[in-house]
Enzyme design. Structure first.
Site, mmCIF file in Angstrom:
data_model
loop_
_atom_site.group_PDB
_atom_site.id
_atom_site.type_symbol
_atom_site.label_atom_id
_atom_site.label_comp_id
_atom_site.label_asym_id
_atom_site.label_seq_id
_atom_site.Cartn_x
_atom_site.Cartn_y
_atom_site.Cartn_z
ATOM 1 N N SER A 160 0.825 -1.217 0.000
ATOM 2 C CA SER A 160 0.000 0.000 0.000
ATOM 3 C C SER A 160 0.857 1.263 0.000
ATOM 4 O O SER A 160 1.939 1.294 0.597
ATOM 5 C CB SER A 160 -0.895 0.000 1.254
ATOM 6 O OG SER A 160 -1.481 1.268 1.440
ATOM 7 N N TYR A 184 -2.096 5.607 -4.312
ATOM 8 C CA TYR A 184 -3.166 6.587 -4.157
ATOM 9 C C TYR A 184 -2.687 7.828 -4.897
ATOM 10 O O TYR A 184 -1.683 8.434 -4.502
ATOM 11 C CB TYR A 184 -3.407 6.912 -2.680
ATOM 12 C CG TYR A 184 -4.286 5.911 -1.978
ATOM 13 C CD1 TYR A 184 -5.554 5.613 -2.466
ATOM 14 C CD2 TYR A 184 -3.862 5.278 -0.814
ATOM 15 C CE1 TYR A 184 -6.377 4.693 -1.814
ATOM 16 C CE2 TYR A 184 -4.683 4.366 -0.158
ATOM 17 C CZ TYR A 184 -5.939 4.076 -0.671
ATOM 18 O OH TYR A 184 -6.753 3.170 -0.039
ATOM 19 N N THR A 210 -5.584 2.676 -7.092
ATOM 20 C CA THR A 210 -6.877 2.506 -6.399
ATOM 21 C C THR A 210 -7.801 3.667 -6.736
ATOM 22 O O THR A 210 -7.426 4.837 -6.611
ATOM 23 C CB THR A 210 -6.649 2.401 -4.878
ATOM 24 O OG1 THR A 210 -5.875 1.231 -4.639
ATOM 25 C CG2 THR A 210 -7.966 2.286 -4.126
ATOM 26 N N LYS A 285 -7.776 -0.632 -9.699
ATOM 27 C CA LYS A 285 -8.470 -1.336 -8.607
ATOM 28 C C LYS A 285 -9.699 -0.542 -8.173
ATOM 29 O O LYS A 285 -9.597 0.668 -7.920
ATOM 30 C CB LYS A 285 -7.511 -1.490 -7.417
ATOM 31 C CG LYS A 285 -8.126 -2.075 -6.151
ATOM 32 C CD LYS A 285 -7.059 -2.333 -5.100
ATOM 33 C CE LYS A 285 -7.594 -2.986 -3.851
ATOM 34 N NZ LYS A 285 -8.176 -2.047 -2.889
ATOM 35 N N HIS A 309 -13.358 -2.246 -2.187
ATOM 36 C CA HIS A 309 -12.510 -1.855 -1.061
ATOM 37 C C HIS A 309 -12.923 -2.614 0.208
ATOM 38 O O HIS A 309 -12.818 -2.102 1.327
ATOM 39 C CB HIS A 309 -12.588 -0.343 -0.833
ATOM 40 C CG HIS A 309 -11.293 0.297 -0.426
ATOM 41 N ND1 HIS A 309 -10.474 0.952 -1.293
ATOM 42 C CD2 HIS A 309 -10.655 0.370 0.778
ATOM 43 C CE1 HIS A 309 -9.413 1.415 -0.651
ATOM 44 N NE2 HIS A 309 -9.500 1.061 0.608
HETATM 45 C C1 LIG Z 1 -7.324 -2.565 7.195
HETATM 46 C C2 LIG Z 1 -7.464 -2.388 5.704
HETATM 47 C C3 LIG Z 1 -6.711 -1.406 5.069
HETATM 48 C C4 LIG Z 1 -6.816 -1.252 3.674
HETATM 49 N N1 LIG Z 1 -5.999 -0.345 3.048
HETATM 50 C C5 LIG Z 1 -6.025 -0.247 1.698
HETATM 51 C C6 LIG Z 1 -5.083 0.581 1.011
HETATM 52 O O1 LIG Z 1 -4.223 1.202 1.606
HETATM 53 N N2 LIG Z 1 -5.182 0.648 -0.335
HETATM 54 C C7 LIG Z 1 -6.130 -0.054 -1.060
HETATM 55 O O2 LIG Z 1 -6.180 0.042 -2.287
HETATM 56 N N3 LIG Z 1 -7.004 -0.857 -0.429
HETATM 57 C C8 LIG Z 1 -6.970 -0.985 0.916
HETATM 58 N N4 LIG Z 1 -7.832 -1.841 1.545
HETATM 59 C C9 LIG Z 1 -8.783 -2.644 0.747
HETATM 60 C C10 LIG Z 1 -8.154 -3.985 0.307
HETATM 61 O O3 LIG Z 1 -7.136 -3.770 -0.634
HETATM 62 C C11 LIG Z 1 -9.168 -4.922 -0.327
HETATM 63 O O4 LIG Z 1 -9.827 -4.271 -1.368
HETATM 64 C C12 LIG Z 1 -10.188 -5.487 0.652
HETATM 65 O O5 LIG Z 1 -9.621 -5.691 1.930
HETATM 66 C C13 LIG Z 1 -10.711 -6.827 0.129
HETATM 67 O O6 LIG Z 1 -11.688 -7.346 0.971
HETATM 68 P P1 LIG Z 1 -11.415 -8.482 2.091
HETATM 69 O O7 LIG Z 1 -10.750 -7.787 3.219
HETATM 70 O O8 LIG Z 1 -12.790 -8.969 2.402
HETATM 71 O O9 LIG Z 1 -10.529 -9.553 1.468
HETATM 72 C C14 LIG Z 1 -7.735 -2.034 2.930
HETATM 73 C C15 LIG Z 1 -8.481 -3.016 3.587
HETATM 74 C C16 LIG Z 1 -8.343 -3.203 4.957
HETATM 75 C C17 LIG Z 1 -9.131 -4.307 5.617
#
Ligand SMILES: Cc1cc2nc3c(=O)[nH]c(=O)nc-3n(C[C@H](O)[C@H](O)[C@H](O)COP(=O)(O)O)c2cc1C
Length: 416
Positions: A160, A184, A210, A285, A309
């Site tokens: 990330s 981002y 993203t 994404k 997300h």
């Molecule tokens: C704690 C947390 C932080 C996240 N941070 C980001 C991030 O920095 N950038 C991003 O594109 N997605 C982020 N996401 C989304 C994840 O990339 C992903 O789309 C999502 O967790 C998928 O669903 P799942 O947790 O049910 O597998 C984050 C998700 C979580 C749970």
């Protein structure tokens, strides 16, 4: 027995216990889980437990929850991070239960192959780790544990922008892992170009842009429980100016906002801008519609991730598995690869997503649960569980390699 004495006896033996039991029932009712759907959650695990006792992803969630709730205020709420009512978060997972597998029999499936080609290179596992911010919040080894743990299981790891370990340090610590970098995009070309150059120079293969989080979603529980980054952790890809001293940037939300700065000026021009600034492959994404998937293909991006997300941004959007078919048919002739994340917690989920057209899937919270419970080893264990469940699903469905999983093996099921 005289009548008055008998009435008193009946009162004492029948009515008094009845009133006491009834009262207890009324008092306990609001706090009990009776009548609520305890969907897919196992009972609390007896502690202490070993990671060997954690048999599936739900076990890891349960173990991670009890650890995170105990250890630091607000971290579990950050992990879960549901927007609004959490409908999309919930449905991401439930939606898989509406699809059923159509297994085929009497086929030799004694040798099974989970290898697949992703962006022109073979990968031994069609499951990768989605980008998640600030991994040191969950375990002191943070991103390095996740990247190395993923690599050990043969999984691709996406770092990330909001990582607590720098682009360079992760690359140096996980040389065996296929690394992609999540960006981002800010309204600040120097910022974007700098991150792209650093990722490319460090050997990252792809940039994952993203698109669904330029403004942060309304995560009510997180707003209520704001928490601080642990000492010695910071957003490692930014200079100290951006990180600042923790006095005004203490809450995770503030940290994130400082980086994102509510920038919603981005349009499709961003694709050309990124192409002009890096040789890395480009993946978008956060796409959920056939229309946007078609545009992405027309703009020539290498791949997209169907993602909401993890239900953290706009609540009420479609669960990702339900969005997949529309996206796949809108881009059928393009050759653009399609991946998916959101709600994956079983090997059968992975099988269904691949059957409906995803080339591979990514997991966010499942990997973080592994990290929270047992660092690098926990991440590997989570991925290996999903891998063995996928392998089992293939064996029992009569499929011997990932490339042969197609829509004949899955159908939408409407219970009568
Ligand atoms: C704690 C947390 C932080 C996240 N941070 C980001 C991030 O920095 N950038 C991003 O594109 N997605 C982020 N996401 C989304 C994840 O990339 C992903 O789309 C999502 O967790 C998928 O669903 P799942 O947790 O049910 O597998 C984050 C998700 C979580 C749970």
């Amino acid at each position: 027995m005289n009548c008055a004495y008998r009435n008193v006896l009946i009162f004492v033996l029948v009515f008094v216990p009845g009133i006491i039991i009834g009262g207890m029932f009324v008092a306990i009712w609001p706090f009990s889980d009776y009548g609520k759907v305890n969907y897919n959650r196992p009972q609390d695990l007896p502690e202490p437990y070993t990671t060997e006792e954690l048999l599936n992803i739900e076990d890891f969630y349960t173990a991670a929850k009890s650890k995170l709730v105990k250890n630091s205020a607000g971290v579990w709420e950050y992990f879960e991070g549901k927007a609004d009512l959490g409908w999309t978060l919930d449905q991401n997972k439930r939606a898989y239960r509406r699809y059923v597998i159509r297994p085929r029999i009497l086929r030799d499936v004694s040798i099974r192959n989970l290898t697949t080609s992703i962006l022109g290179k073979l990968t031994s596992l069609p499951i990768g780790v989605a980008p998640t911010s600030m991994q040191k919040v969950f375990h002191p080894d943070g991103e390095i544990a996740v990247a190395t743990g993923a690599g050990r299981a043969g999984a691709i790891y996406i770092l990330s922008t909001l990582a607590t370990t720098s682009i360079e340090e992760v690359a140096a610590s996980a040389p065996q892992t296929r690394l992609w970098f999540q960006l981002y995009f800010k309204n600040d070309t120097t910022f974007n170009a700098n991150l792209l150059t650093r990722a490319e120079n460090s050997g990252y293969e792809a940039v994952v842009l993203t698109l669904d989080a330029q403004i942060i979603g309304k995560r009510v529980d997180q707003l209520r429980h704001g928490f601080e980054l642990p000492e010695n952790a910071s957003l490692a890809n930014f200079d100290s100016n951006m990180n600042q001293n923790s006095t005004d940037s203490g809450t995770i939300l503030n940290q994130t906002l400082k980086v994102l700065r509510d920038d919603i000026t981005m349009t499709w021009d961003v694709v050309k801008w990124i192409r002009d600034h890096t040789e890395m492959k480009l993946i978008l994404k956060g796409i959920l519609t056939g229309e946007d998937a078609k545009l992405a293909a027309d703009y020539g991006v290498d791949a997209i991730i169907v993602s909401n997300h993890g239900g953290r941004q706009l609540d009420s959007v479609i669960p990702t598995i339900d969005a997949l078919s529309e996206v796949v048919s809108a881009t059928a002739s393009s050759g653009m690869e399609i991946y998916l994340d959101g709600g994956i917690s079983l090997g059968t989920d992975v099988f269904k997503a691949i059957a409906l057209g995803a080339k591979m899937v990514f997991v966010g919270r499942a990997a973080l649960a592994g990290l929270s419970v047992a660092g690098e080893e926990g991440v590997t264990k989570v991925l290996e569980i999903l891998k063995s469940e996928l392998d089992l699903t293939m064996a029992l469905s009569g499929v011997s390699n990932v490339a042969s999983i197609n829509s004949d093996y899955v159908e939408l099921y409407e219970p009568i």
